[in-house]
Design an enzyme around this catalytic site. Sequence first.
Site, PDB file in Angstrom:
ATOM      1  N   GLY A  57      74.113  32.878  -4.244  1.00 14.36           N
ATOM      2  CA  GLY A  57      75.300  33.126  -3.449  1.00 14.36           C
ATOM      3  C   GLY A  57      75.847  31.882  -2.789  1.00 14.36           C
ATOM      4  CB  SER A  58      79.275  30.933  -1.827  1.00  8.87           C
ATOM      5  OG  SER A  58      79.670  30.749  -3.168  1.00  8.87           O
ATOM      6  N   GLY A  59      77.711  29.994   0.565  1.00 14.34           N
ATOM      7  CA  GLY A  59      77.417  30.011   1.985  1.00 14.34           C
ATOM      8  C   GLY A  59      76.196  29.203   2.365  1.00 14.34           C
ATOM      9  CG  HIS A  60      72.869  29.851   0.923  1.00 15.26           C
ATOM     10  ND1 HIS A  60      72.583  30.418   2.145  1.00 15.26           N
ATOM     11  CD2 HIS A  60      72.876  30.871   0.025  1.00 15.26           C
ATOM     12  CE1 HIS A  60      72.403  31.720   1.983  1.00 15.26           C
ATOM     13  NE2 HIS A  60      72.587  32.020   0.734  1.00 15.26           N
ATOM     14  CG  ASP A 113      70.167  35.660  -6.647  1.00 18.53           C
ATOM     15  OD1 ASP A 113      71.283  35.294  -7.031  1.00 18.53           O
ATOM     16  OD2 ASP A 113      69.815  35.613  -5.461  1.00 18.53           O
ATOM     17  CG  HIS A 222      70.900  35.995   2.459  1.00 13.88           C
ATOM     18  ND1 HIS A 222      69.758  35.965   1.709  1.00 13.88           N
ATOM     19  CD2 HIS A 222      71.805  35.227   1.810  1.00 13.88           C
ATOM     20  CE1 HIS A 222      69.959  35.220   0.635  1.00 13.88           C
ATOM     21  NE2 HIS A 222      71.183  34.747   0.674  1.00 13.88           N
TER      22      HIS A 222
END
Length: 334
Positions: A57-60, A113, A222
Amino acid sequence: MKTKKLINAGADAVDEMLQGVLAAHPRHLYAVGDMPRAIIARNGPRKGKVGLVIGGGSGHEPTFLGFVGKGLADAAAIGNVFASPPPDPIIACAKAVDGGTGVLFMYGNYAGDVMNFDMAAEMLALDEIEVRTVLTTDDVASAPADQRDRRRGVAGNVFIFKSAGAACDLLYSFDDVERVARHANARTYTMGVALSPCSLPQTLRPNFLIGEGEMEIGMGIHGEPGVAREPLRPADAVTDELMDSILREMKADRGDRVAVLVNSLGSTPMMELYIMMRRVKSRLDDAGLVIHTSLVGNYCTSLEMAGASITVMHLDDELQRLIDHPCDCAMFVR
């Protein structure tokens, strides 16, 4: 109360970020033409080389796309914020980096994932592309030591991906690349602490609540629950608590070498990270351990979450050589 972000529309944030990344790093990265979330290294893939595909995921950021380049990952499949990429960009990544000797998938141990990367691997098998998978499971807080396969993959990805990417770049066989990846993962330990929440671009609201004078030990990237919520203490006491868990499990001998990462979860500044690094070194010195390499900064973030994590990789001769192998990525150069 809503948070403030420099975005246009929450639903467009990931795609607009990727456009900016490609504009900033054209020497390192390109996207598959009809698949803008399949990010490929310009100088990584080549014939006879095992392809390394990471993703999540994005955001990391800079995880995952920042670690795409020569000597590290060949490609990254990018999902929505805190969400797995679907199979299509994963497949596009694998096809773009396939050098005829197999493709290794590496990503954190999260259910979405696992499902989507496994689906992609099954579809690639129909095209006679051999895929193997190594999950990263470095988060000490997320499961007991005897259930290591249930743990999450977090900031230790940096060292684990680095080891596997170097093995690929050195043209190790598929069997040896997989062995290195599993070995690196087994010797990497991460523990984190959260001080305040982050907020998703789509909601602009905190994704969990934490008291003004509290911290949460072991919280996931998360916002997954940690192992303890406690009053906030001075930096040395917090660092000691994280290091106690890592050293207890690592069981290193005096004179052993380690690689260390002190990582910001997003909004914790460098001043505070270096204060923690000072204490990490003191603890390692007391244990008779030698820091071979150290990283301090934003390497695996959780949007604007306040907090930090500490990662220690227990080196041996092979892992040290692989960690030292040069790489040239958009956001990570050694």
